[in-house]
Design a protein around this motif. Sequence first.
Motif, short mmCIF file in Angstrom:
data_model
loop_
_atom_site.label_atom_id
_atom_site.label_comp_id
_atom_site.label_asym_id
_atom_site.label_seq_id
_atom_site.Cartn_x
_atom_site.Cartn_y
_atom_site.Cartn_z
N ALA A 1 7.06 12.57 -0.08
CA ALA A 1 6.69 11.84 -1.30
C ALA A 1 5.39 11.08 -1.09
CB ALA A 1 7.81 10.90 -1.70
N ALA A 2 5.25 10.45 0.07
CA ALA A 2 4.00 9.73 0.36
C ALA A 2 2.82 10.69 0.36
CB ALA A 2 4.11 9.01 1.70
N ALA A 3 3.02 11.89 0.90
CA ALA A 3 1.94 12.88 0.92
C ALA A 3 1.60 13.37 -0.48
CB ALA A 3 2.33 14.05 1.82
N ILE A 4 2.62 13.62 -1.30
CA ILE A 4 2.38 14.07 -2.68
C ILE A 4 1.62 13.01 -3.46
CG2 ILE A 4 3.50 14.64 -4.87
CD1 ILE A 4 5.80 15.89 -3.17
N VAL A 5 2.02 11.76 -3.33
CA VAL A 5 1.34 10.67 -4.03
C VAL A 5 -0.10 10.55 -3.56
CG1 VAL A 5 1.26 8.17 -4.34
CG2 VAL A 5 3.45 9.38 -4.51
N ALA B 1 -2.13 13.39 -4.94
CA ALA B 1 -2.34 13.21 -6.38
C ALA B 1 -3.41 12.17 -6.66
CB ALA B 1 -1.02 12.81 -7.05
N GLN B 2 -3.51 11.18 -5.79
CA GLN B 2 -4.48 10.11 -5.97
C GLN B 2 -5.80 10.37 -5.27
OE1 GLN B 2 -2.26 6.75 -4.50
NE2 GLN B 2 -1.10 6.48 -6.41
N GLY B 3 -5.89 11.51 -4.58
CA GLY B 3 -7.13 11.84 -3.86
C GLY B 3 -7.34 11.02 -2.61
N LEU C 1 10.05 23.24 -17.45
CA LEU C 1 9.39 22.05 -16.90
C LEU C 1 8.13 22.48 -16.17
CD1 LEU C 1 12.53 20.33 -15.27
CD2 LEU C 1 11.67 20.05 -17.61
N THR C 2 7.04 21.79 -16.40
CA THR C 2 5.81 22.08 -15.66
C THR C 2 5.43 20.85 -14.84
OG1 THR C 2 4.43 21.39 -17.52
CG2 THR C 2 5.00 23.72 -17.38
N ALA C 3 4.83 21.10 -13.68
CA ALA C 3 4.46 20.03 -12.77
C ALA C 3 2.95 19.93 -12.66
CB ALA C 3 5.07 20.29 -11.39
N ARG C 4 2.42 18.75 -12.85
CA ARG C 4 0.97 18.56 -12.69
C ARG C 4 0.55 18.71 -11.23
NH1 ARG C 4 2.59 14.16 -15.83
NH2 ARG C 4 2.06 14.35 -18.04
N HIS C 5 1.38 18.18 -10.33
CA HIS C 5 0.96 18.12 -8.93
C HIS C 5 1.83 18.93 -7.97
CE1 HIS C 5 -1.91 15.01 -9.97
NE2 HIS C 5 -0.95 14.30 -10.53
N ALA C 6 3.16 18.89 -8.12
CA ALA C 6 3.99 19.51 -7.08
C ALA C 6 5.38 19.83 -7.59
CB ALA C 6 4.10 18.58 -5.87
#
Length: 477
Positions: free
Chosen positions: A332-336, A339-341, A137-142
Amino acid sequence: MTTEPVEYDVVVLGAGPTGENVADRLRAGGLSTAVVESELVGGECSYWACMPSKALLRPVIARAEARRVPGLRHLVHGQLDTAAVLAHRDEETSHWKDDGQVSWLESTGARLYRGRGRLQGPKQVVVEGPEGERQVLTARHAVAVCTGSRAALPDLPGLLGAKPWTSREATSAAAAPGRLAVVGGGVVGVEMATAWQALGSQVTLVARGDQLLPRMEAFVGEYVADALSEAGVRVLMNSGVTAVERDGGTGPVTVVVDSGERIEADEVLFATGRAPRTQEIGLETVGHEPGSWLTVDDSCRVAGSDWLYAVGDVNHRALLTHQGKYQARIAAAAIVARAQGVPLLETDRWGAHSASADQIAVPQVIFTDPEVAAVGLSLAEAEAAGHRVRAVDYDIGSVAGAALYADGYRGRARMVVDLDREVVLGVTFVGPGVGELLHSATVTVVGEVPIERLWHAVPAYPTISEIWLRLLEAYRG
């Protein structure tokens, strides 16, 4: 056999309450999510900790409280129906089957992978399935590590060969042992001593220090120790264990303490701390020590990384299920946002991306008889942090609601006040039913409500919550 790599926005290692909530909030934020779990979806809390332990303790506490109520106490005779209690415990753990939890997780849109997940370099996880199959599995963001913690056993002669109970065996045992030795005076130790003594075991509790529940205000341990002794538990303070003996891992077990006394039991529970479940998840492939706690910032991102997160027990900030779920929402809020800049608010102490409560306002209930509830800083912690404080104590039993709640109600409350800002830094309650007082204390501490404003929060009469008014009156003099 290794299949082709599959890419997701985020890969979550561990499907306990923390991992489940990370996945839920990530999907709510529009990110594709994979969750990897090697055991039962729902984790330690659902099957070996919170749920089964409280299922064991609830009838114990209910019986104790019924015996303090006039007109009712004469109806409460004899022993608990241990078989019925254990059967109810089994229902609350879904008989150690996770079908319901799997359905919920999949309803969030996350993809579940069964097997052992292991990091294989940045943003890459290899899952070894139950039949030996391998999935990359590869993760784009985290990647979020939510693998929790396990019981830590001390290095003692004979211990491993004696097959000791840990918290898992203590909450899932099929029958009450005739004699149970409990080593450790923390939360697991006192809760399990309470439960099994009431369920028919003869319990000896061995604590190394001079007080039970040493992270709480000192008076808390005194109340709990007195109640355990009254219930029939033998409590040995200032007693270290030097060896454990059990021939062939079967038959009676002997616990040797440093006084030379030999305690005979049918089972021994070691409740002596926790260790991170990070030994076999490939931390060495991304520059971290296997088996270590992971240091994170307030958004739960691992120090020195821009993609690795550690949420829940593994970051050692607050080893409680509700704190792990809280951190999950923050992480999760921080990751999102990243990811959205979107700019993060992690520098704001109470911002959407900062798990501030981990240091300032961790709530905890200990389900003994009497119950214990605390949030924020103890007096000693506040003084050590450099605050100019005053502790205000009050006898909960003198409140009208407590007198109605139970004959001979015994309990105590402490409020720790910051004298410079006149806000509450911490609150501790000990006494029957005090767990339901805790959220009001948590709101007070998190909201940094000024003492003057608290005067306008009127407690209903006659309830135990009137203790708040008594504490404020004692503070003002």
